[in-house]
Scaffold this motif. Structure first.
Motif, PDB file in Angstrom:
ATOM      1  N   VAL A 183       0.954  -1.420  -0.085  1.00  0.00           N
ATOM      2  CA  VAL A 183       0.081   0.035  -0.167  1.00  0.00           C
ATOM      3  C   VAL A 183       0.980   1.406   0.031  1.00  0.00           C
ATOM      4  N   HIS A 184       2.249   1.209  -0.165  1.00  0.00           N
ATOM      5  CA  HIS A 184       3.031   2.362  -0.216  1.00  0.00           C
ATOM      6  C   HIS A 184       2.777   3.044  -1.358  1.00  0.00           C
ATOM      7  N   LEU A 185       2.609   4.454  -1.208  1.00  0.00           N
ATOM      8  CA  LEU A 185       2.375   5.197  -2.190  1.00  0.00           C
ATOM      9  C   LEU A 185       3.686   5.873  -2.916  1.00  0.00           C
ATOM     10  N   VAL A 186       3.960   5.604  -4.157  1.00  0.00           N
ATOM     11  CA  VAL A 186       4.909   6.335  -4.722  1.00  0.00           C
ATOM     12  C   VAL A 186       4.372   7.286  -5.800  1.00  0.00           C
ATOM     13  N   ASN A 187       4.628   8.648  -5.599  1.00  0.00           N
ATOM     14  CA  ASN A 187       4.200   9.634  -6.463  1.00  0.00           C
ATOM     15  C   ASN A 187       5.033   9.595  -7.714  1.00  0.00           C
ATOM     16  N   PHE A 188       4.439   9.301  -8.831  1.00  0.00           N
ATOM     17  CA  PHE A 188       5.229   9.086 -10.204  1.00  0.00           C
ATOM     18  C   PHE A 188       4.873  10.309 -10.927  1.00  0.00           C
ATOM     19  N   THR A 189       6.096  10.528 -11.694  1.00  0.00           N
ATOM     20  CA  THR A 189       5.631  11.756 -12.662  1.00  0.00           C
ATOM     21  C   THR A 189       6.255  11.051 -14.091  1.00  0.00           C
ATOM     22  N   SER A 190       5.597  11.114 -14.891  1.00  0.00           N
ATOM     23  CA  SER A 190       5.980  10.874 -16.513  1.00  0.00           C
ATOM     24  C   SER A 190       7.243  11.686 -16.735  1.00  0.00           C
ATOM     25  N   LYS A 191       8.152  10.684 -17.350  1.00  0.00           N
ATOM     26  CA  LYS A 191       9.441  11.405 -17.885  1.00  0.00           C
ATOM     27  C   LYS A 191       9.340  12.815 -18.676  1.00  0.00           C
ATOM     28  N   SER A 192       8.189  12.475 -19.678  1.00  0.00           N
ATOM     29  CA  SER A 192       8.095  13.620 -20.439  1.00  0.00           C
ATOM     30  C   SER A 192       7.509  14.921 -19.778  1.00  0.00           C
ATOM     31  N   ASN A 193       7.282  14.691 -18.459  1.00  0.00           N
ATOM     32  CA  ASN A 193       6.392  15.921 -17.740  1.00  0.00           C
ATOM     33  C   ASN A 193       7.609  16.419 -16.913  1.00  0.00           C
ATOM     34  N   ILE A 194       8.802  16.038 -16.744  1.00  0.00           N
ATOM     35  CA  ILE A 194       9.831  16.718 -16.092  1.00  0.00           C
ATOM     36  C   ILE A 194      10.355  18.179 -16.844  1.00  0.00           C
ATOM     37  N   LYS A 195      10.200  19.041 -16.041  1.00  0.00           N
ATOM     38  CA  LYS A 195      10.674  20.320 -16.604  1.00  0.00           C
ATOM     39  C   LYS A 195      11.995  20.750 -15.954  1.00  0.00           C
TER      40      LYS A 195
ATOM     41  N   GLY B  77      21.787  29.793 -20.707  1.00  0.00           N
ATOM     42  CA  GLY B  77      21.664  28.398 -21.169  1.00  0.00           C
ATOM     43  C   GLY B  77      22.046  27.583 -20.286  1.00  0.00           C
ATOM     44  N   GLU B  78      22.560  27.639 -19.303  1.00  0.00           N
ATOM     45  CA  GLU B  78      23.229  26.484 -18.309  1.00  0.00           C
ATOM     46  C   GLU B  78      21.966  26.282 -17.300  1.00  0.00           C
ATOM     47  N   TYR B  79      22.440  24.829 -16.998  1.00  0.00           N
ATOM     48  CA  TYR B  79      21.294  24.301 -16.108  1.00  0.00           C
ATOM     49  C   TYR B  79      21.023  25.073 -14.635  1.00  0.00           C
ATOM     50  N   VAL B  80      19.761  25.052 -14.161  1.00  0.00           N
ATOM     51  CA  VAL B  80      19.838  25.583 -12.788  1.00  0.00           C
ATOM     52  C   VAL B  80      19.029  24.605 -11.992  1.00  0.00           C
ATOM     53  N   LEU B  81      17.733  24.138 -12.449  1.00  0.00           N
ATOM     54  CA  LEU B  81      17.193  22.972 -11.581  1.00  0.00           C
ATOM     55  C   LEU B  81      16.084  22.291 -12.580  1.00  0.00           C
ATOM     56  N   SER B  82      15.286  21.119 -11.791  1.00  0.00           N
ATOM     57  CA  SER B  82      14.395  20.267 -12.420  1.00  0.00           C
ATOM     58  C   SER B  82      13.235  20.318 -11.537  1.00  0.00           C
ATOM     59  N   VAL B  83      12.061  20.227 -11.900  1.00  0.00           N
ATOM     60  CA  VAL B  83      10.713  19.990 -11.112  1.00  0.00           C
ATOM     61  C   VAL B  83       9.935  18.675 -11.828  1.00  0.00           C
ATOM     62  N   MET B  84       9.851  17.764 -10.957  1.00  0.00           N
ATOM     63  CA  MET B  84       8.667  16.759 -11.132  1.00  0.00           C
ATOM     64  C   MET B  84       7.262  16.956 -10.922  1.00  0.00           C
TER      65      MET B  84
END
Length: 375
Positions: free
Chosen positions: A292-304, A368-375
């Motif tokens: 019953v453990h809940l894993v919060n999944f985000t589709s890879k295509s929705n990673i920002k 243009g360099e990387y700063v952070l990612s949001v799922m």
């Protein structure tokens, strides 16, 4: 239990030195499944080495009757990347000889299987274990041709020789676990293939990225995609089955660090997963709450991913692990100029709701360099 230890040469250097990897094999008295672990495929991602070391210690203290099958462990699986340095910093994400990402070089049988439907049709009346045996034989037969090429006078580039070394250890496994971390700073999470969400619960992680698209030729993908393709084809032919085969990439925090909390929790999670899969029989595992453990999944295509709109210095950034709302400020960018004007502060705001799960280590960015990612 005492492991069998094998040392495998991977590259002979111009200096006469040799690079090796080492495999620790634990075999229980009870028959069962094969588990394969590796760590440190990317140079800065060292935390998995501590996980494997502690897991080796755990297995050495375990009675061999409590292991059903075998577990193979390969720490520091890429010494070339592990030893790569720029000043104080580990780099080692890319092969400096050809520029390729070390985790985008692996052989994918699915791309070479031209008669999948014909094969699947011959398996419709068979039991699942027999189908797995027959398909694995096809994979291994095709894989053997790579060794023939390696041993030929013309040979192959090093990346092909290296991938052969690693994949030869795991193609017949039931479960593959590739231990990574961010090269920057990040939370703990996993990559999960579609149809394996239920198995992912056993790792007791709160967050996961669901693989609905592929970068191509990653280690976990190359192992698992042929089996997913066969499952899909059999389902189309009216025989829906799921092989007892999994492939995982566990992301264990930040690069260039061996966070004790990530290591401790990872050992606990891996024990729970292997107990859930009936590989280990150990007291207290698997947890009753596993299913019953809940894993919060985000589709890879929705990673920002967010990149710097202009050069400058990052300040007032939201903390790693923060939940954010659309329009909320993610960070400020302190930007300098050479126009005789005062420096400026730019607010960069979120384009949607989500969780900040990965942030850059360097607070100075070029445009243009990387700063952070949001799922």
């Amino acid at each position: 239990m005492i492991p069998t230890i094998s040392t495998i040469p991977i590259q002979h250097l111009a200096s006469g030195d040799r690079l090796d990897i080492q495999v620790y094999k634990f075999v229980g008295t009870q028959p069962g499944k094969k588990v394969y672990f590796q760590s440190n495929l990317h140079g800065a991602e060292i935390v998995g080495n501590a996980v494997i070391h502690q897991f080796i210690e755990f297995l050495m203290a375990l009675d061999e009757t409590h292991l059903f099958g075998e577990i193979w462990l390969v720490p520091v699986c890429n010494p070339l990347s592990t030893n790569q340095r720029t000043h104080f910093f580990s780099t080692g994400r890319y092969n400096i000889y050809d520029g390729k990402d070390w985790n985008r070089i692996f052989w994918d049988y699915e791309k070479e299987e031209e008669e999948l439907e014909e094969f699947a049709n011959t398996q419709l009346e068979l039991e699942i274990d027999e189908i797995r045996k027959n398909y694995l034989e096809r994979i291994l037969l095709k894989f053997q041709k790579h060794l023939e090429k390696i041993q030929s006078p013309s040979s192959v580039p090093f990346s092909e020789r290296y991938r052969y070394c690693l994949q030869s250890l795991c193609l017949d496994a039931n479960y593959v676990i590739d231990l990574h971390s961010s090269s920057n700073q990040a939370i703990d999470y996993l990559y999960c293939f579609q149809s394996r969400e239920n198995s992912a619960k056993a790792f007791l992680l709160d967050y996961g990225i669901l693989m609905n698209e592929y970068d191509g030729d990653a280690f976990d993908e190359a192992f698992f995609k042929p089996w997913l393709a066969l499952e899909k084809k059999l389902a189309e032919l009216g025989k829906p089955i799921q092989f007892d085969i999994d492939s995982w990439t566990l992301e264990l925090g930040s690069g260039m660090q061996m966070n004790p909390d990530s290591v401790k929790k990872s050992i606990f999670r891996i024990k729970n997963y292997l107990a859930r899969k009936s590989v280990l029989k150990i007291r207290g595992f698997p947890l009753e709450s596993t299913d019953v453990h809940l894993v919060n999944f985000t589709s890879k295509s929705n990673i920002k991913k967010y990149y710097a709109p202009t050069g400058g210095m990052i300040q007032s950034r939201v903390q790693l692990g923060s939940s954010i709302k659309s329009g909320e400020r993610l960070y400020q960018l302190l930007s300098f100029n050479k126009n005789g004007e005062l420096p400026t502060l730019m607010d960069v705001c979120s384009e949607g709701d989500g969780l900040v799960f990965d942030v850059s280590t360097n607070h100075a960015v070029n445009q243009g360099e990387y700063v952070l990612s949001v799922m």
